[in-house]
Design a protein around this motif. Structure first.
Motif, PDB file in Angstrom:
ATOM      1  N   THR A   1      23.700  11.163  66.077  1.00 45.26           N
ATOM      2  CA  THR A   1      23.200   9.850  65.678  1.00 45.26           C
ATOM      3  C   THR A   1      23.333   8.916  66.882  1.00 45.26           C
ATOM      4  OG1 THR A   1      23.318   8.112  63.982  1.00 45.26           O
ATOM      5  CG2 THR A   1      25.414   9.081  64.700  1.00 45.26           C
ATOM      6  N   SER A   2      23.137   7.602  66.671  1.00 43.22           N
ATOM      7  CA  SER A   2      23.199   6.631  67.760  1.00 43.22           C
ATOM      8  C   SER A   2      23.924   5.378  67.303  1.00 43.22           C
ATOM      9  CB  SER A   2      21.778   6.285  68.238  1.00 43.22           C
ATOM     10  OG  SER A   2      21.805   5.361  69.317  1.00 43.22           O
ATOM     11  N   ASP A   3      24.293   4.531  68.265  1.00 44.34           N
ATOM     12  CA  ASP A   3      25.130   3.377  67.946  1.00 44.34           C
ATOM     13  C   ASP A   3      24.365   2.191  67.386  1.00 44.34           C
ATOM     14  OD1 ASP A   3      23.876   2.696  70.348  1.00 44.34           O
ATOM     15  OD2 ASP A   3      25.644   1.730  71.203  1.00 44.34           O
ATOM     16  N   ASN A   4      23.097   2.051  67.738  1.00 43.78           N
ATOM     17  CA  ASN A   4      22.257   0.960  67.229  1.00 43.78           C
ATOM     18  C   ASN A   4      20.829   1.189  67.702  1.00 43.78           C
ATOM     19  OD1 ASN A   4      24.188  -0.697  69.579  1.00 43.78           O
ATOM     20  ND2 ASN A   4      22.010  -0.436  69.980  1.00 43.78           N
ATOM     21  N   GLY A   5      19.934   0.334  67.261  1.00 44.40           N
ATOM     22  CA  GLY A   5      18.527   0.499  67.603  1.00 44.40           C
ATOM     23  C   GLY A   5      18.207   0.093  69.030  1.00 44.40           C
TER      24      GLY A   5
ATOM     25  N   ILE B   1      19.678  -1.296  62.767  1.00 50.89           N
ATOM     26  CA  ILE B   1      20.821  -0.570  62.189  1.00 50.89           C
ATOM     27  C   ILE B   1      20.470   0.786  61.578  1.00 50.89           C
ATOM     28  CG2 ILE B   1      22.139  -2.678  61.744  1.00 50.89           C
ATOM     29  CD1 ILE B   1      21.247  -2.503  58.800  1.00 50.89           C
ATOM     30  N   ARG B   2      19.190   1.111  61.394  1.00 54.29           N
ATOM     31  CA  ARG B   2      18.855   2.437  60.863  1.00 54.29           C
ATOM     32  C   ARG B   2      18.646   3.411  62.017  1.00 54.29           C
ATOM     33  NH1 ARG B   2      13.950   4.085  56.785  1.00 54.29           N
ATOM     34  NH2 ARG B   2      14.176   1.885  56.167  1.00 54.29           N
ATOM     35  N   GLU B   3      19.302   4.552  61.954  1.00 56.64           N
ATOM     36  CA  GLU B   3      19.311   5.495  63.066  1.00 56.64           C
ATOM     37  C   GLU B   3      18.969   6.910  62.606  1.00 56.64           C
ATOM     38  OE1 GLU B   3      19.687   5.099  66.316  1.00 56.64           O
ATOM     39  OE2 GLU B   3      19.806   2.933  66.022  1.00 56.64           O
TER      40      GLU B   3
ATOM     41  N   ASP C   1      21.699   3.069  72.107  1.00 60.56           N
ATOM     42  CA  ASP C   1      20.467   2.285  72.001  1.00 60.56           C
ATOM     43  C   ASP C   1      19.250   3.148  71.668  1.00 60.56           C
ATOM     44  OD1 ASP C   1      22.052   0.171  72.689  1.00 60.56           O
ATOM     45  OD2 ASP C   1      20.888  -0.452  74.435  1.00 60.56           O
ATOM     46  N   MET C   2      19.446   4.259  71.035  1.00 62.90           N
ATOM     47  CA  MET C   2      18.329   5.131  70.672  1.00 62.90           C
ATOM     48  C   MET C   2      17.693   4.648  69.366  1.00 62.90           C
ATOM     49  SD  MET C   2      18.281   9.292  70.322  1.00 62.90           S
ATOM     50  CE  MET C   2      18.713   9.469  72.064  1.00 62.90           C
ATOM     51  N   GLY C   3      16.386   4.568  69.337  1.00 62.47           N
ATOM     52  CA  GLY C   3      15.684   4.055  68.177  1.00 62.47           C
ATOM     53  C   GLY C   3      15.468   5.099  67.093  1.00 62.47           C
ATOM     54  N   TYR C   4      15.205   4.618  65.890  1.00 60.58           N
ATOM     55  CA  TYR C   4      14.942   5.506  64.751  1.00 60.58           C
ATOM     56  C   TYR C   4      13.742   6.421  65.029  1.00 60.58           C
ATOM     57  CZ  TYR C   4      13.968   6.888  59.907  1.00 60.58           C
ATOM     58  OH  TYR C   4      13.735   7.610  58.754  1.00 60.58           O
TER      59      TYR C   4
ATOM     60  N   THR D   1      16.974  10.051  56.221  1.00 60.22           N
ATOM     61  CA  THR D   1      15.930   9.062  56.507  1.00 60.22           C
ATOM     62  C   THR D   1      16.456   7.641  56.389  1.00 60.22           C
ATOM     63  OG1 THR D   1      15.176   9.048  54.198  1.00 60.22           O
ATOM     64  CG2 THR D   1      14.111  10.613  55.690  1.00 60.22           C
ATOM     65  N   ASN D   2      17.643   7.473  55.809  1.00 50.68           N
ATOM     66  CA  ASN D   2      18.249   6.146  55.654  1.00 50.68           C
ATOM     67  C   ASN D   2      19.719   6.206  56.080  1.00 50.68           C
ATOM     68  OD1 ASN D   2      16.137   4.354  54.146  1.00 50.68           O
ATOM     69  ND2 ASN D   2      16.102   6.325  53.080  1.00 50.68           N
ATOM     70  N   PHE D   3      19.907   6.470  57.362  1.00 50.33           N
ATOM     71  CA  PHE D   3      21.259   6.570  57.913  1.00 50.33           C
ATOM     72  C   PHE D   3      21.519   5.336  58.765  1.00 50.33           C
ATOM     73  CE2 PHE D   3      24.652   8.329  60.643  1.00 50.33           C
ATOM     74  CZ  PHE D   3      25.480   8.807  59.638  1.00 50.33           C
ATOM     75  N   TYR D   4      22.636   4.661  58.514  1.00 52.97           N
ATOM     76  CA  TYR D   4      22.866   3.337  59.077  1.00 52.97           C
ATOM     77  C   TYR D   4      24.125   3.263  59.926  1.00 52.97           C
ATOM     78  CZ  TYR D   4      19.242   1.514  56.007  1.00 52.97           C
ATOM     79  OH  TYR D   4      18.037   1.265  55.392  1.00 52.97           O
TER      80      TYR D   4
END
Length: 480
Positions: free
Chosen positions: A279-283, A310-312, A47-50, A77-80
């Protein structure tokens, strides 16, 4: 004449033996001097935000170790992620495959009688077959029953929680629904948690112990932090350390954990030959207000296919191979990690179809053709397609926080309302990352292209929104 012929044959035989011996010695020398396969550390936050890292814009807490990680490698900058929810996102990460192809949806809880099908190949299974030691620490969430645990999916060892850390008796909206929260070591429950304040620290210590134990052969460590998922907990060493409050403190402890892993790798002389991915699983889970992370200005959050969901952050480090300080603006997705690691390590790809591709050229500073990426939510709803800098969002229903809602900072969520997107909208994310301006009318060729890509995906994977049936779906594993 016979003597000369015999002498000639004898001389030829000696020369053949000599050259054969030389070639054998040469092959042995090449083998001895061949570099060891790189170690791999995959760190997956929850649950970590961009916008939760300093290098991605956070200002009310400090993330010096993650910022340094980005400086030492490449930063997207655009990793999903393809799914803005826990179990589906993790299935996609570990298999390189859209989770809806695998019949994994949503977030599995203690009542689930299914999990990731053992016939699927995870990153751990792929690398283990290639000579790697494999260990997992943290949140699994792909089935808590015995046939679906990490040790049945390619991991030599496991320490952590079988599902989300809010699936316990103290859940603010579901009291008495969940049983005590189990902590596993391999296949056995070794404790039930009533206090999670040492969870990040314990995960870190277990990760360091695995690295120490595995230092003499190539290893794969999957460190899947339970934080920053609610309920938030932090150890005393970081309590009150941020300007923001508890969420900032938790972020700083996750950052510390990354630093400890890097310190251990350096101490053992392994840092130069180790790939680290973060990275993270979602926003962020926005309804939790001050207990949720930051989207960095992106639209909506967890549980939606808007970019805030969805962007992480996406950081990849491999000294001497991935350029330090490089910023990559091309789109990529977590499903690309498995095939990228397969190419780098020389491992064989899974026998069953996967959806990702190797992005090694991008990581090495080279160009690649654009690839279509898809965002799915609920039970197989194709909600968006991303192609280059373009994103087409299809009509669907999504959750949002009502305008004017007073947000809380005590771990109790506010209520969402449901909103309807009634018409497909096209965005140029390079100019409009917040998805504010629909460009459908002015870009008919782009619109046609993305609709064609979506139709191809529907034929393959199906789409509940258009009642399309896919032809290449597989089954999850079941106990009943």
């Amino acid at each position: 004449m016979r003597f000369q012929s015999t002498r000639y044959l004898f001389s030829s035989l000696i020369l053949l033996i000599f050259f054969t011996s030389c070639e054998a010695n040469k092959e042995e020398k090449v083998t001895e001097e061949s570099p060891r396969k790189p170690n791999i550390v995959l760190i997956f936050a929850d649950d970590m935000g961009y916008g939760d890292l300093g290098v991605y814009g956070a200002t009310e807490w400090k993330t010096p170790n993650l910022d340094q990680l980005a400086a030492d490698g490449v930063r997207f900058t655009n990793f999903y992620v393809p799914h803005a929810v826990c179990s589906a996102s993790r299935a996609a990460l570990l298999t390189g495959t859209y989770a809806n192809r695998l019949e994994i949806f949503g977030a599995l809880d203690h009542t689930a009688t299914h999990g990731l099908n053992p016939e699927e190949t995870t990153i751990a299974e792929m690398l283990k077959a290639n000579g790697y030691a494999t260990g997992m620490v943290g949140k699994w969430h792909l089935g808590h029953l015995a046939p679906f645990l990490p040790t049945e999916q390619g991991f030599d060892s496991y320490y952590g929680l079988p599902y989300s850390n809010d699936m316990w008796p103290h859940h603010p909206e579901a009291k008495d629904y969940y049983p005590p929260l189990p902590l596993y070591r391999n296949t056995a429950v070794i404790d039930t948690l009533d206090d999670q304040s040492m969870l990040t620290t314990n995960y870190t210590e277990e990760a360091l112990a695995f690295i120490e134990k595995s230092k003499d052969k190539p290893f794969f460590l999957y460190l899947a932090h339970s934080m920053t998922h609610v309920p938030l907990f932090v150890s005393d060493k970081f309590k009150g350390k941020s300007q923001q409050g508890l969420y900032g403190d938790v972020m700083m402890e996750v950052d510390w954990s990354v630093g400890e892993v890097r310190k251990k790798l350096k101490e053992l002389g392994l840092a130069e030959n180790t790939i680290i991915i973060f990275t993270s699983d979602n926003g962020p889970w926005l309804s939790y207000g001050g207990h949720a992370g930051l989207t960095g200005g992106l639209k909506e959050g967890k549980g939606t296919s808007w970019d805030g969901g969805i962007r992480e952050p996406g950081i990849f480090v491999w000294p001497g191979h991935f350029p330090s300080g490089q910023v990559i603006n091309e789109a990529a997705m977590t499903i690309d990690i498995l095939p990228t690691l397969a190419e780098i390590s020389g491992a064989a790809l899974p026998a069953l179809k996967i959806d990702g591709r190797s992005i090694r050229p991008l990581l090495e500073g080279k160009e690649m053709e654009d690839k279509a990426y898809y965002a799915y939510y609920n039970k197989n709803e194709l909600q968006a397609v991303i192609y280059g800098s373009w994103k087409l969002v299809f009509p669907h229903t999504y959750r949002t926080i009502p305008e004017g809602t007073e947000m809380r900072n005590d771990g109790i969520p506010v209520k969402y309302k449901m909103a309807n997107l009634e018409k497909a909208q096209l965005f140029d994310l390079s100019k409009d990352p917040n998805e504010n301006t629909d460009l459908s009318e002015n870009n008919p060729e782009i619109l046609t292209k993305l609709n064609q890509l979506a139709d191809e995906a529907r034929a393959d994977l199906g789409d509940a929104l258009t009642e399309s049936e896919g032809t290449a779906l597989r089954k999850h594993g079941r106990m009943d």
